[in-house]
Write an enzyme that holds these catalytic residues in place. Structure first.
Site, PDB file in Angstrom:
ATOM      1  N   MET A  18       0.741  -1.363   0.020  1.00 34.50           N
ATOM      2  CA  MET A  18       0.023   0.044  -0.026  1.00 34.50           C
ATOM      3  C   MET A  18       1.064   1.281  -0.130  1.00 34.50           C
ATOM      4  O   MET A  18       0.495   2.253  -0.601  1.00 34.50           O
ATOM      5  CB  MET A  18      -0.952  -0.152   1.128  1.00 34.50           C
ATOM      6  CG  MET A  18      -2.191  -0.920   0.930  1.00 34.50           C
ATOM      7  SD  MET A  18      -3.101  -0.514  -0.204  1.00 34.50           S
ATOM      8  CE  MET A  18      -3.998   0.985   0.282  1.00 34.50           C
ATOM      9  N   PHE A 111     -10.159   2.604   2.621  1.00 36.98           N
ATOM     10  CA  PHE A 111     -10.319   3.893   1.982  1.00 36.98           C
ATOM     11  C   PHE A 111     -10.988   3.453   0.468  1.00 36.98           C
ATOM     12  O   PHE A 111     -11.312   4.527  -0.109  1.00 36.98           O
ATOM     13  CB  PHE A 111      -8.779   4.267   1.537  1.00 36.98           C
ATOM     14  CG  PHE A 111      -8.174   5.104   2.794  1.00 36.98           C
ATOM     15  CD1 PHE A 111      -8.269   6.070   3.054  1.00 36.98           C
ATOM     16  CD2 PHE A 111      -7.138   4.034   3.377  1.00 36.98           C
ATOM     17  CE1 PHE A 111      -7.835   6.633   4.224  1.00 36.98           C
ATOM     18  CE2 PHE A 111      -6.316   4.962   4.395  1.00 36.98           C
ATOM     19  CZ  PHE A 111      -6.633   5.951   4.929  1.00 36.98           C
ATOM     20  N   HIS A 138      -9.012 -12.173   1.423  1.00 36.88           N
ATOM     21  CA  HIS A 138      -7.952 -11.371   1.070  1.00 36.88           C
ATOM     22  C   HIS A 138      -6.705 -12.260   0.561  1.00 36.88           C
ATOM     23  O   HIS A 138      -6.891 -13.535   0.806  1.00 36.88           O
ATOM     24  CB  HIS A 138      -7.470 -10.818   2.324  1.00 36.88           C
ATOM     25  CG  HIS A 138      -8.251  -9.657   2.916  1.00 36.88           C
ATOM     26  ND1 HIS A 138      -9.332  -9.845   3.489  1.00 36.88           N
ATOM     27  CD2 HIS A 138      -8.078  -8.228   2.603  1.00 36.88           C
ATOM     28  CE1 HIS A 138      -9.766  -8.406   3.785  1.00 36.88           C
ATOM     29  NE2 HIS A 138      -9.139  -7.537   3.057  1.00 36.88           N
ATOM     30  N   LYS A 142      -1.566 -11.052   3.810  1.00 33.37           N
ATOM     31  CA  LYS A 142      -2.314 -10.292   5.052  1.00 33.37           C
ATOM     32  C   LYS A 142      -1.763 -10.980   6.672  1.00 33.37           C
ATOM     33  O   LYS A 142      -2.068 -12.119   6.722  1.00 33.37           O
ATOM     34  CB  LYS A 142      -3.602 -10.405   4.706  1.00 33.37           C
ATOM     35  CG  LYS A 142      -4.365  -9.323   5.783  1.00 33.37           C
ATOM     36  CD  LYS A 142      -5.736  -9.008   5.435  1.00 33.37           C
ATOM     37  CE  LYS A 142      -6.617  -8.101   6.382  1.00 33.37           C
ATOM     38  NZ  LYS A 142      -5.924  -6.736   6.604  1.00 33.37           N
TER      39      LYS A 142
HETATM   40  N1  LIG Z   1      -7.497   1.171   4.989  1.00 35.66           N
HETATM   41  C1  LIG Z   1      -7.026   0.602   4.124  1.00 35.66           C
HETATM   42  O1  LIG Z   1      -7.874   0.701   2.934  1.00 35.66           O
HETATM   43  C2  LIG Z   1      -6.217  -0.597   3.749  1.00 35.66           C
HETATM   44  C3  LIG Z   1      -5.551  -0.893   4.945  1.00 35.66           C
HETATM   45  N2  LIG Z   1      -4.345  -1.740   4.625  1.00 35.66           N
HETATM   46  C4  LIG Z   1      -3.673  -2.046   5.863  1.00 35.66           C
HETATM   47  O2  LIG Z   1      -2.257  -1.222   5.780  1.00 35.66           O
HETATM   48  C5  LIG Z   1      -1.431  -2.325   6.406  1.00 35.66           C
HETATM   49  C6  LIG Z   1      -0.273  -2.460   5.303  1.00 35.66           C
HETATM   50  O3  LIG Z   1      -0.771  -3.298   4.443  1.00 35.66           O
HETATM   51  P1  LIG Z   1       0.425  -3.796   3.228  1.00 35.66           P
HETATM   52  O4  LIG Z   1       0.791  -2.311   2.551  1.00 35.66           O
HETATM   53  O5  LIG Z   1      -0.483  -4.703   2.514  1.00 35.66           O
HETATM   54  O6  LIG Z   1       1.473  -4.308   4.108  1.00 35.66           O
HETATM   55  P2  LIG Z   1       2.928  -4.659   3.603  1.00 35.66           P
HETATM   56  O7  LIG Z   1       3.623  -5.506   4.669  1.00 35.66           O
HETATM   57  O8  LIG Z   1       3.072  -4.718   2.135  1.00 35.66           O
HETATM   58  O9  LIG Z   1       3.780  -3.185   4.003  1.00 35.66           O
HETATM   59  C7  LIG Z   1       4.232  -2.652   5.045  1.00 35.66           C
HETATM   60  C8  LIG Z   1       5.234  -2.070   4.854  1.00 35.66           C
HETATM   61  O10 LIG Z   1       5.604  -1.315   6.274  1.00 35.66           O
HETATM   62  C9  LIG Z   1       6.992  -1.475   6.632  1.00 35.66           C
HETATM   63  N3  LIG Z   1       7.259  -1.133   8.017  1.00 35.66           N
HETATM   64  C10 LIG Z   1       7.196  -2.132   9.108  1.00 35.66           C
HETATM   65  N4  LIG Z   1       7.454  -1.409  10.344  1.00 35.66           N
HETATM   66  C11 LIG Z   1       7.781  -0.071   9.832  1.00 35.66           C
HETATM   67  C12 LIG Z   1       7.974   1.086  10.510  1.00 35.66           C
HETATM   68  N5  LIG Z   1       8.426   1.070  11.939  1.00 35.66           N
HETATM   69  N6  LIG Z   1       8.114   2.293   9.889  1.00 35.66           N
HETATM   70  C13 LIG Z   1       8.032   2.407   8.661  1.00 35.66           C
HETATM   71  N7  LIG Z   1       7.671   1.124   7.823  1.00 35.66           N
HETATM   72  C14 LIG Z   1       7.502  -0.258   8.509  1.00 35.66           C
HETATM   73  C15 LIG Z   1       7.221  -3.163   6.110  1.00 35.66           C
HETATM   74  O11 LIG Z   1       8.526  -3.455   6.285  1.00 35.66           O
HETATM   75  P3  LIG Z   1       9.006  -4.975   6.419  1.00 35.66           P
HETATM   76  O12 LIG Z   1       8.245  -5.616   5.345  1.00 35.66           O
HETATM   77  O13 LIG Z   1      10.431  -5.035   6.442  1.00 35.66           O
HETATM   78  O14 LIG Z   1       8.255  -5.312   7.933  1.00 35.66           O
HETATM   79  C16 LIG Z   1       6.486  -2.965   4.724  1.00 35.66           C
HETATM   80  O15 LIG Z   1       7.309  -2.590   3.836  1.00 35.66           O
HETATM   81  C17 LIG Z   1      -1.969  -3.494   6.988  1.00 35.66           C
HETATM   82  O16 LIG Z   1      -2.408  -3.293   8.473  1.00 35.66           O
HETATM   83  C18 LIG Z   1      -3.437  -3.659   6.068  1.00 35.66           C
HETATM   84  O17 LIG Z   1      -4.239  -4.166   6.680  1.00 35.66           O
HETATM   85  C19 LIG Z   1      -4.433  -2.441   3.364  1.00 35.66           C
HETATM   86  C20 LIG Z   1      -4.837  -2.063   2.351  1.00 35.66           C
HETATM   87  C21 LIG Z   1      -6.023  -1.081   2.540  1.00 35.66           C
HETATM   88  O1  LIG Z   2      -4.636  -6.036   4.337  1.00 33.09           O
HETATM   89  C1  LIG Z   2      -5.206  -5.544   3.414  1.00 33.09           C
HETATM   90  O2  LIG Z   2      -4.952  -5.846   2.137  1.00 33.09           O
HETATM   91  C2  LIG Z   2      -6.508  -4.706   3.653  1.00 33.09           C
HETATM   92  N1  LIG Z   2      -6.640  -4.260   4.960  1.00 33.09           N
HETATM   93  C3  LIG Z   2      -7.728  -3.555   5.437  1.00 33.09           C
HETATM   94  C4  LIG Z   2      -8.461  -4.532   6.499  1.00 33.09           C
HETATM   95  O3  LIG Z   2      -7.964  -5.254   7.122  1.00 33.09           O
HETATM   96  O4  LIG Z   2      -9.667  -3.995   6.350  1.00 33.09           O
HETATM   97  C5  LIG Z   2      -8.565  -3.079   4.218  1.00 33.09           C
HETATM   98  C6  LIG Z   2      -8.572  -3.917   3.174  1.00 33.09           C
HETATM   99  O5  LIG Z   2      -9.414  -4.872   3.329  1.00 33.09           O
HETATM  100  C7  LIG Z   2      -7.207  -4.381   2.605  1.00 33.09           C
END
Ligand SMILES: NC(=O)C1=CN([C@@H]2O[C@H](COP(=O)(O)OP(=O)(O)OC[C@H]3O[C@@H](n4cnc5c(N)ncnc54)[C@H](OP(=O)(O)O)[C@@H]3O)[C@@H](O)[C@H]2O)C=CC1
Ligand SMILES: O=C(O)C1=N[C@H](C(=O)O)C[C@H](O)C1
Length: 254
Positions: A18, A111, A138, A142
Site C-alpha cells: 500500500m 479507503f 484477502h 495479510k
Molecule cells: N485502510 C485501507 O484501506 C487498507 C489498509 N491496509 C492495511 O495497511 C497495512 C499495510 O498493508 P500492506 O501494505 O499490504 O502491508 P505490507 O507488509 O506490504 O507493507 C508494510 C510496510 O511497512 C514496513 N514497516 C514495518 N515497520 C515499519 C516502521 N516502523 N516504519 C516504517 N515502515 C515500516 C514494512 O517493512 P517490512 O516488510 O520490512 O516489515 C513494509 O514495507 C495493513 O495493516 C493492512 O491491513 C491495506 C490495504 C488497504
Molecule cells: O491488508 C489488506 O490488504 C487490507 N486491509 C484492510 C483491512 O484489514 O480491512 C483494508 C482492506 O481490506 C485491505
C-alpha cells in the site's frame, strides 16, 4: 498550482504494497508533494527533516502507535490505513491529540469508496434480518485476521441490531471443530479466507424466513484505495484537529 500551496506528504511503510501505491498516487497529484519515503529501517525523524505536513501510515499494527505518537508530538497530521485499532488505542490517540490542539488524525479501516458504502448499506439492512454473517477474503500476505473492515462492519451491524432490539442470532451448533463457525465479533460471525489471487473482498450475508440478501464489495487492485487516501490527506489538513474514525466522515453521506 503554486508550489507554496501544495501539501507536503510523507509515507510510512513506503516500500510495502500500500505504501508504494500511495507514493505513486501522491506523486501523480498536482496539489500534493511527496517529501519523504520511510520504511522499516529509515529513521522516522526524516518526516520532520523533510517538513512533512501529513504522514500516511500503511505499516503494521505492531508499530503504528509509536509512529502516531511521533507524528502528533511533532505537529504532523496523520492519515492511517494500518489496522489494529481497538477502543483502547483510540482513547490513547484522543489523549495525545488533546495535548496537541490543531493536529488531526484520520483512522480509516478501508479507503475504498465501495467498501465504505458496503458498510453503510450493511448497517442500514441489519435491523430487517434475523441473521447476518460476514465473509472477508484477502491475499495470503495479510498479517491480521479478521480484517479491520470486517471488524468495523460487524460492530456497525451489532450496534444497529441492538438499537432495533434484536437478540442473538439463531444457531443450533453444539459440536464442531474450533474455528468452523468463524470468529465472534460483537455477536456477529466473521469468516476469513486467505487465497492467492485475491486482493480485498467482503460479503455481508443477511438471512430471514425464505430469503437471503448479500452485499459484496471487491477491491480488484490497490489503486481502488487511492482516491480515498488522497481525499483523507486533503481533508485532514483542514479538519481542525482531533481524531476522525472512518473516511465516511469526509464523504457527506447523510
Ligand atoms: N485502510 C485501507 O484501506 C487498507 C489498509 N491496509 C492495511 O495497511 C497495512 C499495510 O498493508 P500492506 O501494505 O499490504 O502491508 P505490507 O507488509 O506490504 O507493507 C508494510 C510496510 O511497512 C514496513 N514497516 C514495518 N515497520 C515499519 C516502521 N516502523 N516504519 C516504517 N515502515 C515500516 C514494512 O517493512 P517490512 O516488510 O520490512 O516489515 C513494509 O514495507 C495493513 O495493516 C493492512 O491491513 C491495506 C490495504 C488497504
Ligand atoms: O491488508 C489488506 O490488504 C487490507 N486491509 C484492510 C483491512 O484489514 O480491512 C483494508 C482492506 O481490506 C485491505
Amino acid at each position: 498550482m503554486d508550489e507554496r500551496m501544495t501539501i507536503k506528504v510523507g509515507v510510512l511503510g513506503s516500500a510495502g504494497k500500500m505504501g508504494a501505491q500511495t507514493c505513486e498516487a501522491v506523486e501523480g497529484a498536482g496539489d500534493l508533494d511527496l517529501v519523504a519515503r520511510i520504511d522499516q529501517d529509515d529513521p522516522i525523524a526524516g518526516l520532520v527533516d523533510a517538513g512533512a505536513q501529513v504522514a500516511v501510515d500503511f505499516t503494521h499494527p505492531g508499530v503504528v502507535m509509536d509512529n502516531l505518537e511521533f507524528c502528533i508530538r511533532n505537529g504532523i497530521h496523520a492519515v492511517v490505513g494500518t489496522t489494529g485499532f481497538t477502543d483502547e488505542r483510540l482513547a490513547t490517540l484522543r489523549s495525545w491529540l488533546d495535548a496537541q490542539p490543531g493536529v488531526g488524525v484520520l483512522i480509516a479501516p478501508n479507503f475504498g469508496i465501495g467498501a465504505i458504502l458496503m458498510m453503510r448499506f450493511a448497517a442500514q439492512a441489519a435491523r430487517f434480518f434475523e441473521s447476518c454473517e460476514i465473509v472477508e477474503l484477502h491475499h495470503p500476505g495479510k498479517a491480521d485476521a479478521p480484517s479491520g473492515t470486517a471488524g468495523r462492519t460487524a460492530e456497525l451491524i451489532a450496534a444497529a441490531r441492538r438499537e432495533a432490539g434484536l437478540g442473538a442470532m439463531p444457531d443450533a451448533t453444539r459440536t464442531g471443530l474450533e474455528g468452523a463457525r468463524g470468529a465472534d465479533v460483537d455477536g456477529v460471525r466473521v469468516h476469513a479466507v486467505r487465497l492467492r489471487g485475491l486482493v480485498a473482498h467482503q460479503e455481508v450475508i443477511f438471512g430471514d424466513e425464505g430469503e437471503t440478501f448479500t452485499i459484496r464489495h471487491d477491491s480488484l487492485h490497490r489503486s481502488s484505495f487511492m482516491p480515498g487516501v488522497l481525499l483523507g490527506v486533503r481533508r485532514i489538513v483542514d479538519a481542525g484537529g482531533g481524531l476522525t474514525v472512518g473516511l465516511e466522515r469526509f464523504l457527506d453521506l447523510d
